[in-house]
Write a protein that holds these residues in place. Structure first.
Motif, PDB file in Angstrom:
ATOM      1  N   ALA A 249     -13.863  -8.672  16.538  1.00 43.33           N
ATOM      2  CA  ALA A 249     -15.305  -8.484  16.673  1.00 43.33           C
ATOM      3  C   ALA A 249     -15.586  -7.542  17.844  1.00 43.33           C
ATOM      4  N   PRO A 250     -16.724  -6.845  17.831  1.00 41.78           N
ATOM      5  CA  PRO A 250     -17.059  -5.933  18.934  1.00 41.78           C
ATOM      6  C   PRO A 250     -17.046  -6.591  20.312  1.00 41.78           C
ATOM      7  N   SER A 251     -17.266  -7.897  20.376  1.00 40.74           N
ATOM      8  CA  SER A 251     -17.290  -8.570  21.675  1.00 40.74           C
ATOM      9  C   SER A 251     -15.954  -8.461  22.402  1.00 40.74           C
ATOM     10  N   THR A 252     -14.848  -8.375  21.661  1.00 38.01           N
ATOM     11  CA  THR A 252     -13.539  -8.258  22.320  1.00 38.01           C
ATOM     12  C   THR A 252     -13.412  -6.954  23.086  1.00 38.01           C
ATOM     13  N   LEU A 253     -14.150  -5.934  22.654  1.00 37.26           N
ATOM     14  CA  LEU A 253     -14.186  -4.658  23.377  1.00 37.26           C
ATOM     15  C   LEU A 253     -15.199  -4.714  24.518  1.00 37.26           C
ATOM     16  N   HIS A 254     -16.416  -5.153  24.232  1.00 34.85           N
ATOM     17  CA  HIS A 254     -17.504  -5.071  25.209  1.00 34.85           C
ATOM     18  C   HIS A 254     -17.355  -6.086  26.334  1.00 34.85           C
ATOM     19  N   ARG A 255     -16.621  -7.149  26.097  1.00 31.75           N
ATOM     20  CA  ARG A 255     -16.436  -8.155  27.141  1.00 31.75           C
ATOM     21  C   ARG A 255     -15.025  -8.134  27.718  1.00 31.75           C
ATOM     22  N   ALA A 256     -14.256  -7.116  27.380  1.00 22.92           N
ATOM     23  CA  ALA A 256     -12.900  -6.995  27.921  1.00 22.92           C
ATOM     24  C   ALA A 256     -12.954  -6.694  29.415  1.00 22.92           C
ATOM     25  N   ASP A 257     -11.947  -7.172  30.132  1.00 19.35           N
ATOM     26  CA  ASP A 257     -11.842  -6.858  31.554  1.00 19.35           C
ATOM     27  C   ASP A 257     -11.322  -5.446  31.774  1.00 19.35           C
ATOM     28  N   ARG A 258     -10.602  -4.948  30.779  1.00 23.62           N
ATOM     29  CA  ARG A 258     -10.036  -3.597  30.889  1.00 23.62           C
ATOM     30  C   ARG A 258      -9.889  -3.028  29.478  1.00 23.62           C
ATOM     31  N   VAL A 259     -10.199  -1.726  29.328  1.00 28.99           N
ATOM     32  CA  VAL A 259     -10.111  -1.043  28.033  1.00 28.99           C
ATOM     33  C   VAL A 259      -9.126   0.101  28.139  1.00 28.99           C
ATOM     34  N   VAL A 260      -8.162   0.113  27.239  1.00 23.27           N
ATOM     35  CA  VAL A 260      -7.159   1.175  27.162  1.00 23.27           C
ATOM     36  C   VAL A 260      -7.271   1.804  25.778  1.00 23.27           C
ATOM     37  N   ALA A 261      -7.183   3.118  25.690  1.00 23.51           N
ATOM     38  CA  ALA A 261      -7.251   3.800  24.399  1.00 23.51           C
ATOM     39  C   ALA A 261      -6.199   4.890  24.341  1.00 23.51           C
ATOM     40  N   THR A 262      -5.636   5.086  23.167  1.00 25.07           N
ATOM     41  CA  THR A 262      -4.735   6.224  23.008  1.00 25.07           C
ATOM     42  C   THR A 262      -5.477   7.520  23.286  1.00 25.07           C
ATOM     43  N   SER A 263      -6.760   7.551  22.920  1.00 23.19           N
ATOM     44  CA  SER A 263      -7.619   8.697  23.213  1.00 23.19           C
ATOM     45  C   SER A 263      -9.067   8.223  23.229  1.00 23.19           C
ATOM     46  N   GLU A 264      -9.748   8.382  24.339  1.00 27.11           N
ATOM     47  CA  GLU A 264     -11.150   7.974  24.411  1.00 27.11           C
ATOM     48  C   GLU A 264     -12.000   8.816  23.465  1.00 27.11           C
ATOM     49  N   ALA A 265     -11.700  10.103  23.362  1.00 26.12           N
ATOM     50  CA  ALA A 265     -12.472  10.973  22.471  1.00 26.12           C
ATOM     51  C   ALA A 265     -12.355  10.509  21.026  1.00 26.12           C
ATOM     52  N   GLN A 266     -11.153  10.137  20.609  1.00 25.77           N
ATOM     53  CA  GLN A 266     -10.972   9.686  19.229  1.00 25.77           C
ATOM     54  C   GLN A 266     -11.603   8.322  19.013  1.00 25.77           C
ATOM     55  N   MET A 267     -11.562   7.465  20.019  1.00 21.73           N
ATOM     56  CA  MET A 267     -12.226   6.164  19.893  1.00 21.73           C
ATOM     57  C   MET A 267     -13.716   6.355  19.664  1.00 21.73           C
ATOM     58  N   ASN A 268     -14.306   7.348  20.338  1.00 24.41           N
ATOM     59  CA  ASN A 268     -15.737   7.603  20.176  1.00 24.41           C
ATOM     60  C   ASN A 268     -16.066   8.153  18.796  1.00 24.41           C
ATOM     61  N   VAL A 269     -15.052   8.726  18.109  1.00 26.66           N
ATOM     62  CA  VAL A 269     -15.266   9.251  16.759  1.00 26.66           C
ATOM     63  C   VAL A 269     -15.022   8.181  15.704  1.00 26.66           C
ATOM     64  N   THR A 270     -13.913   7.459  15.833  1.00 32.44           N
ATOM     65  CA  THR A 270     -13.495   6.535  14.765  1.00 32.44           C
ATOM     66  C   THR A 270     -13.811   5.078  15.067  1.00 32.44           C
ATOM     67  N   GLY A 271     -14.274   4.770  16.268  1.00 33.32           N
ATOM     68  CA  GLY A 271     -14.522   3.379  16.626  1.00 33.32           C
ATOM     69  C   GLY A 271     -15.970   2.982  16.618  1.00 33.32           C
ATOM     70  N   THR A 272     -16.812   3.692  15.889  1.00 31.54           N
ATOM     71  CA  THR A 272     -18.251   3.428  15.927  1.00 31.54           C
ATOM     72  C   THR A 272     -18.615   2.058  15.357  1.00 31.54           C
ATOM     73  N   ASP A 273     -17.751   1.471  14.531  1.00 30.83           N
ATOM     74  CA  ASP A 273     -18.035   0.136  14.006  1.00 30.83           C
ATOM     75  C   ASP A 273     -17.928  -0.933  15.088  1.00 30.83           C
ATOM     76  N   MET A 274     -17.397  -0.556  16.262  1.00 30.06           N
ATOM     77  CA  MET A 274     -17.295  -1.496  17.385  1.00 30.06           C
ATOM     78  C   MET A 274     -18.418  -1.294  18.400  1.00 30.06           C
ATOM     79  N   ALA A 275     -19.387  -0.449  18.086  1.00 34.59           N
ATOM     80  CA  ALA A 275     -20.484  -0.169  19.014  1.00 34.59           C
ATOM     81  C   ALA A 275     -21.404  -1.384  19.162  1.00 34.59           C
ATOM     82  N   ASP A 276     -22.133  -1.416  20.271  1.00 37.70           N
ATOM     83  CA  ASP A 276     -23.076  -2.517  20.507  1.00 37.70           C
ATOM     84  C   ASP A 276     -24.380  -2.265  19.753  1.00 37.70           C
ATOM     85  N   ALA A 277     -25.385  -3.114  20.012  1.00 38.45           N
ATOM     86  CA  ALA A 277     -26.656  -3.015  19.285  1.00 38.45           C
ATOM     87  C   ALA A 277     -27.370  -1.690  19.526  1.00 38.45           C
ATOM     88  N   GLU A 278     -27.082  -1.046  20.648  1.00 40.08           N
ATOM     89  CA  GLU A 278     -27.682   0.259  20.960  1.00 40.08           C
ATOM     90  C   GLU A 278     -26.821   1.415  20.470  1.00 40.08           C
TER      91      GLU A 278
END
Length: 341
Positions: A249-278
């Motif tokens: 669920a998106p909460s595992t991302l938004h409430r994580a103590d630390r976020v690691v990504a293979t690529s932040e740019a790619q996460m912003n492209v392909t991870g939109t289903d994990m976005a918050d209400a805004e």
């Protein structure tokens, strides 16, 4: 730390200016390669990227308004192999069940020393190996010290090799759990695990909340129709949650103590289903290439709940695809097509 194996010097680097070697699914299926070799090749690609020798631009995405399909194009250059490549990926039927979906992915490699083509290949096996290898490296670098339990969510292509790769980098794991809804997929996960680790078995779990609460490492590899959605408050302190497909669920991302990504740019492209209400995604605390290189921390405390986003980088496809192409050429596999005549 090991790096990608050196390319054999007695294998032709490429063909000629008029022919392209085509490597089919069956060509690649017959090539033997160890899990450790795959992990080493993928790790070497990340390290070369971190050293500034490779290029990995952000992927391009095309998706129709109704979301029934998605297409990606990824261009990259591997500086340690002097190889340029483009990968394309197309999935159709996202609004349908798994058996009604169509998926095609291809990788075309060019030798950047000779300027000649190397090969064009089906990239499905490359992806089925590369992605769980990256998850295993994330677990090696970011899981809590002394981690003993792992939960895999999903039994599709990415779920079936998740545990063998995980045991390759974290052999100390003694409890392996699986949440899946397809009997044939569950059987395939067991088959792959026993093929690589004959003395190990996996525990099939039906209570996802309790299983997630017991897991030190969670690998979410399920498809988009999965009923699984692990919430942040299910996780114990120190849990590493790796998102490959779906199951978190998106909460595992938004409430994580630390976020690691293979690529932040790619996460912003392909991870939109994990976005918050805004429609927002949190910032990334560390990208994985510098974590592997030791210039950034994957974990800074044993109680941190870490969310890791595994989107895959095309440089890892290039490295592994080039490795396969050399093995295939050495075995005389593939068909030479006079594409430019």
């Amino acid at each position: 730390m090991t790096h990608a194996p050196a390319a054999p010097t007695d294998i032709p680097r490429s063909g000629d200016a008029t022919h392209l070697r085509i490597l089919s699914t069956s060509d690649l299926a017959g090539i033997e390669i160890s899990l450790a070799d795959v992990v080493s090749t993928v790790e070497g690609a990340y390290r070369t990227l971190h050293d500034g020798l490779s290029d990995n631009p952000r992927k391009l995405t095309v998706k129709p308004p109704d979301g029934h399909s998605v297409s990606y194009a990824m261009l990259g250059r591997d500086g340690s192999r002097d190889v340029v490549a483009i990968k394309t990926s197309y999935k159709h039927g996202l609004d349908k069940g798994r058996t009604q979906q169509h998926y095609y992915t291809a990788l075309t490699l060019y030798d950047d020393i000779t300027g000649l083509p190397v090969a064009m290949m089906d990239c499905s096996r490359i992806g089925s190996l590369r992605t769980p290898a990256v998850s295993a490296l994330l677990a090696r670098e970011c899981a809590v010290s002394g981690a003993r339990s792992a939960l895999v969510i999903g039994t599709g292509t990415q779920g079936r090799l998740a545990l063998p790769f995980l045991l390759t980098t974290r052999p100390d794991l003694d409890r392996l759990m699986l949440f899946g809804t397809h009997p044939e997929g569950i059987a395939a996960v067991r088959e792959q695990l026993r093929a690589h680790f004959p003395d190990r078995d996996v525990e099939i779990v039906t209570d996802l909340r309790n299983a997630a609460a017991d897991a030190d490492i969670i690998l979410a590899t399920a498809g988009s129709h999965t009923p699984a959605a692990v919430e942040a408050d299910w996780l114990k302190p120190g849990t590493l949650s790796v998102l490959v497909g779906h199951g978190l669920a998106p909460s595992t991302l938004h409430r994580a103590d630390r976020v690691v990504a293979t690529s932040e740019a790619q996460m912003n492209v392909t991870g939109t289903d994990m976005a918050d209400a805004e429609g927002e995604l949190p910032s990334v605390d560390a990208e994985f290439p510098p974590v592997l290189a030791g210039t950034a921390a994957g974990r800074t405390g044993d109680t941190e709940r870490i969310f890791a986003y595994n989107s895959g980088l095309v440089v890892t496809d290039i490295a592994l695809g080039h490795r396969f192409s050399q093995l295939a050429i050495a075995q005389g596999l593939g068909v030479e097509v006079p594409l430019w005549q």
